[in-house]
Scaffold this active site. Structure first.
Site, short mmCIF file in Angstrom:
data_model
loop_
_atom_site.label_atom_id
_atom_site.label_comp_id
_atom_site.label_asym_id
_atom_site.label_seq_id
_atom_site.Cartn_x
_atom_site.Cartn_y
_atom_site.Cartn_z
CD GLU A 12 -2.74 1.44 0.65
OE1 GLU A 12 -3.35 2.35 0.70
OE2 GLU A 12 -2.92 0.52 -0.32
CB CYS A 59 -4.24 3.13 5.37
SG CYS A 59 -3.30 1.77 4.95
CB CYS A 62 -4.19 1.02 8.27
SG CYS A 62 -2.56 0.19 7.11
CG HIS A 66 -5.33 5.25 10.68
ND1 HIS A 66 -3.96 5.57 11.64
CD2 HIS A 66 -4.72 4.50 10.13
CE1 HIS A 66 -3.18 5.47 11.29
NE2 HIS A 66 -3.11 4.45 10.01
NE ARG A 414 0.28 -2.62 6.12
CZ ARG A 414 -0.65 -3.39 6.00
NH1 ARG A 414 -1.54 -3.23 6.68
NH2 ARG A 414 -1.07 -3.90 4.83
CB SER A 437 4.67 1.45 7.26
OG SER A 437 4.30 0.03 7.36
CB CYS A 481 1.04 0.41 5.44
SG CYS A 481 -0.53 1.09 4.41
CB CYS A 484 -0.03 4.02 7.07
SG CYS A 484 -1.12 3.03 7.76
#
Length: 487
Positions: A12, A59, A62, A66, A414, A437, A481, A484
């Protein structure tokens, strides 16, 4: 010799990996986040509750994570005592999202690095799905099935076809997980029901039964396919227990406490030594990032873009814990779970590996599969603990002139996720996210220390110079990701 992977696919976001290769190995690497977005600045001046909606848009993968992290930060800001049903539902949504995300990562993002999907052309059986895919591949010649960068793939049809079959089945299983999240979250992506005080869903036996049925399906697939497939891959690529080792540093915020005893403990591991977790030791560096300023605590964080800054090469900041680069993810959480660590070390020993092999390309895949089992078992227990007679949310006045700060520590597929908010008279004055990330793919810090993924690439063999398949395997073991990380 400099070798570059850009754009880095099957992740991503927008990532570039630059490597310096000498003597058939990577001697240094740089991970470059290639896009600026500025979500934190978008929130300044808005009402606090707007953050819970807007941060989910950081994202497209994700989103719920969040949402939950922001809800926890806002609950802290408003001083809310979330009802038990609300805490359980936050955890169920989080666990279900992470479990399905782990399946998507292994089968659809990482597995094509190892398996020649063109093996389906040799299929002679009667399975209708594999037969249909064979016909599709033969006629349409899709890239993933017919053209790959050079590499040592699994090409034997008898070995490859079960992986291909599970790749296809996992598409449906992951989709069913999204259906369960929609039952609880109103829709997917970007849940409408997650709030600081809990979840607005009306609890009914029919809804929980539907979610439970889907969790059971994902759990069976995990035990029957996912975990055995990761073990099979570990047997076939044993050398990847020695490839992708970086720092022996791990970061866990702990999590999933709504049943009482947390599923994961908070803690840090530095140079293989366990220490207690202290949130105030988190500092973000920007010496090699396209931002103005110096190293700052998240409580003093700022986001001032400075593209072209001398010495900078990434839009990702460089978080450090007490000055140390830290890896975060399923491995860090499983390491701080007594049951999870026992299971992971048991598997490693059965493969002839020691505990340090967990800090490797293949070790991360194993930890992710072990965590998936733990998360789904937690889901079922938490669903059974919901009380239909009790509220699921404590509401808050969205126009309240709140002044103060709030901290939300949470988890994502992640790794560990932090949201921090400050408000004055009902308006956000500061919002900072420290994202998994961002930790794993951080650039060098002010002391010149590489980020975790950059360090893990050092020493990586490069036998196939076109496409750098070995480098791709190491990078994807972190499940990056970038949407993010460059939020």
């Amino acid at each position: 010799m400099k070798k570059v992977l850009s754009p880095f696919t099957r992740i991503e976001g927008h990532l570039c990996i630059e490597t310096e290769v000498r003597g058939g190995r990577v001697v240094s690497a740089r991970a470059r986040g290639e896009m600026y977005r500025g979500f934190e600045n978008l929130l300044i001046g808005r009402r606090p509750l707007d953050a819970q909606r807007i941060t989910q848009r950081i994202c497209g993968v994700c989103h719920e994570v969040h949402g939950v992290a922001s809800a926890r930060a806002l609950a802290d800001l408003y001083g809310l005592e979330v009802p038990r049903n609300g805490l359980l539902l936050h955890d169920i949504i989080l666990a279900l999202h992470m479990a399905k995300d782990h399946l998507l990562h292994f089968y659809h993002l990482a597995l094509p690095d190892y398996v020649d999907f063109g093996a389906v052309l040799a299929y002679k059986g009667k399975d209708p799905l594999l037969s249909a895919v064979k016909s599709w591949v033969k006629n349409k010649k899709p890239w993933i099935f017919t053209r790959k960068v050079p590499g040592d793939y699994i090409r034997d049809p008898e070995v490859a076809l079960p992986f291909v079959a599970h790749y296809l089945e996992a598409l449906e299983v992951v989709g069913s997980g999204a259906q369960a999240l929609a039952v609880l979250g109103g829709k997917v992506p970007f849940s409408h029901t997650i709030f600081p005080g809990g979840v607005t869903v009306e609890l009914t036996p029919e809804k929980t039964a539907k979610v439970s049925e889907i969790v059971d399906r994902i759990y069976r697939f995990t035990l029957d396919a996912y975990l055995p497939d990761v073990l099979k891959l570990s047997h076939l690529y044993r050398e990847y227990f020695r490839i992708g080792q970086g720092y022996f540093n791990l970061l866990s915020y702990g999590g999933f406490r709504s049943l009482g005893e947390p599923l994961f403990r908070a803690g840090v591991l530095i140079d293989f030594e366990e220490r207690p977790f202290e949130v105030e030791k988190i500092v973000e560096h920007v010496a090699h990032s396209y931002y103005e300023g110096g190293a700052r605590s998240f409580r003093e964080g700022e986001t001032r873009p400075a593209y072209g800054k001398a010495g900078a090469y990434s839009w990702i900041k460089a978080p450090r814990y007490d000055g140390h680069p830290m890896e975060t993810g399923p491995l860090s959480r499983v390491w701080f779970s007594n049951r999870g660590r026992r299971k992971l070390l048991q598997i490693l020993r059965s493969l002839g590996q020691n505990e340090r092999a967990a800090f490797s390309t293949m070790g991360r895949h194993l930890a992710r599969a072990v965590e998936t089992v733990l998360l789904l078992e937690f889901c079922q227990e938490a669903l059974s603990a919901l009380d239909y007679r009790e509220p699921t949310i404590k509401t808050v006045n969205p126009e309240a002139p709140v002044t103060g700060s709030g901290l939300g520590l949470s988890n994502a597929a992640r790794g560990e996720l932090l949201h921090y908010v400050e408000a004055r008279q009902g308006r956000i004055t500061r919002y900072q996210c420290v994202v998994p990330s961002t930790w794993n793919f951080s650039p060098r810090d002010a002391e010149g220390r590489p980020g975790p993924a950059e360090k893990a690439l050092e020493g990586c063999p490069v036998r196939f110079k076109e496409g750098l398949i070995e480098v791709g395997r190491v990078v994807r073991s972190y499940d990056p990701c970038l949407a993010c990380s460059i939020h």
